[in-house]
Motif scaffolding. Structure first.
Motif, PDB file in Angstrom:
ATOM      1  N   LEU A  98     -38.992  10.235  43.257  1.00 48.20           N
ATOM      2  CA  LEU A  98     -38.576   9.259  44.262  1.00 48.20           C
ATOM      3  C   LEU A  98     -38.567   7.844  43.678  1.00 48.20           C
ATOM      4  N   LEU A  99     -39.526   7.539  42.822  1.00 41.72           N
ATOM      5  CA  LEU A  99     -39.583   6.209  42.209  1.00 41.72           C
ATOM      6  C   LEU A  99     -38.377   5.945  41.317  1.00 41.72           C
ATOM      7  N   LEU A 100     -37.947   6.972  40.600  1.00 41.52           N
ATOM      8  CA  LEU A 100     -36.866   6.801  39.631  1.00 41.52           C
ATOM      9  C   LEU A 100     -35.472   7.006  40.215  1.00 41.52           C
ATOM     10  N   ASN A 101     -35.383   7.764  41.307  1.00 42.45           N
ATOM     11  CA  ASN A 101     -34.062   8.141  41.827  1.00 42.45           C
ATOM     12  C   ASN A 101     -33.705   7.521  43.176  1.00 42.45           C
ATOM     13  N   PRO A 142     -47.559   2.784  40.519  1.00 41.56           N
ATOM     14  CA  PRO A 142     -46.197   3.222  40.864  1.00 41.56           C
ATOM     15  C   PRO A 142     -45.144   2.141  40.585  1.00 41.56           C
ATOM     16  N   SER A 143     -45.453   0.902  40.924  1.00 37.24           N
ATOM     17  CA  SER A 143     -44.501  -0.189  40.698  1.00 37.24           C
ATOM     18  C   SER A 143     -44.213  -0.372  39.210  1.00 37.24           C
ATOM     19  N   HIS A 190     -40.728   0.042  37.124  1.00 43.21           N
ATOM     20  CA  HIS A 190     -40.293  -1.121  36.343  1.00 43.21           C
ATOM     21  C   HIS A 190     -40.072  -0.739  34.880  1.00 43.21           C
ATOM     22  N   ASP A 191     -41.002   0.022  34.300  1.00 39.37           N
ATOM     23  CA  ASP A 191     -40.891   0.430  32.898  1.00 39.37           C
ATOM     24  C   ASP A 191     -39.654   1.292  32.676  1.00 39.37           C
TER      25      ASP A 191
END
Length: 249
Positions: free
Chosen positions: A200-203, A235-236, A240-241
């Motif tokens: 979810l974080l990446l997509n 998570p942030s 970001h990375d």
């Protein structure tokens, strides 16, 4: 579950001895079946021993670790490779990802982190096996249970909930996870919640609080704490990375 066979590849004997003596292989249902100190010996040992897991240093004599993995993949596609290296270099990490390395751990080795890596690997191996099994009437109980867990991640899930849903005792369900997957229920649940959170974080562009809820953590602070312990960053920072790495390419 059967013990997983492990091959240790590192040109430093002290590193190989450390793995043998300082990590509790027995507790993780693993056994070290061999060692190698250079790339050619590693290739030979992989062919001879057919290990389930190979811990691989990158900077080894004759042939570097990434080349060994690339060649080994042709004959041993199911072998899991864990990079254990002193190189904190994005180029190496990118190549490792291209070769579908299971994990990338930096020296000096944190054996608690390595243990979590082994647990995550066992979960991935189980899920791969489960996905290949048919959905017939003889489907194993554990497959039905984990499918239920995966489809209810955003909800409150516990051994008691599973025991009631499938009409077993909590002790029986707990033992199923340990016997069939090789990890306890909480380790499995945390793993798949973290995997969902990372996707979810990446997509998606969802806020962290929403991702926390969809991953089963009503308390954003608990989610952040668990995520940082699992991934080493918040998570942030993880999002970001990834975005920075994508821009760099």
């Amino acid at each position: 579950m059967k013990k997983l066979k492990v091959l240790l590849v590192d040109d430093e004997i002290i590193i190989r001895q450390g793995f043998r003596q300082l990590f509790d292989w027995e507790a993780h249902d693993c056994e070290v079946v061999g060692e190698a100190a250079d790339g050619m010996e590693a290739l030979s040992q992989i062919d001879a021993l057919n290990p389930d897991i190979v811990t691989m240093d990158i900077n080894i004599p004759i042939m570097n670790g990434l080349k060994v993995i690339q060649l080994s993949r042709m004959k041993h596609p199911d072998t899991a490779f864990i990079i254990v290296s002193g190189y904190d270099d994005f180029a190496y990490c990118r190549e490792a990802l291209r070769l579908q390395i299971t994990d990338y751990i930096l020296k000096p080795v944190d054996y608690e982190e390595f243990g979590a890596c082994i647990d995550n690997l066992k979960i991935a191996m189980f899920q791969k096996k489960a996905s290949l099994e048919s959905d017939g009437q003889d489907e194993r109980i554990i497959n039905k249970i984990v499918r239920f867990v995966q489809s209810h991640l955003a909800e409150e899930i516990s051994l008691s909930v599973l025991a009631e849903e499938f009409h077993f005792s909590t002790q029986y369900v707990s033992q199923l996870f340990k016997n069939e997957i090789g990890v306890n229920f909480l380790t499995y649940l945390t793993n798949i919640r973290m995997e969902k959170a990372k996707k979810l974080l990446l997509n998606t562009d969802l806020p962290i609080a929403e991702i926390s809820e969809q991953s089963g953590y009503g308390d954003y602070r608990v989610f952040t704490k668990v995520f940082k312990k699992s991934e080493g960053v918040t998570p942030s920072q993880y999002r970001h990375d990834f975005l920075d790495g994508s821009k760099a390419n």
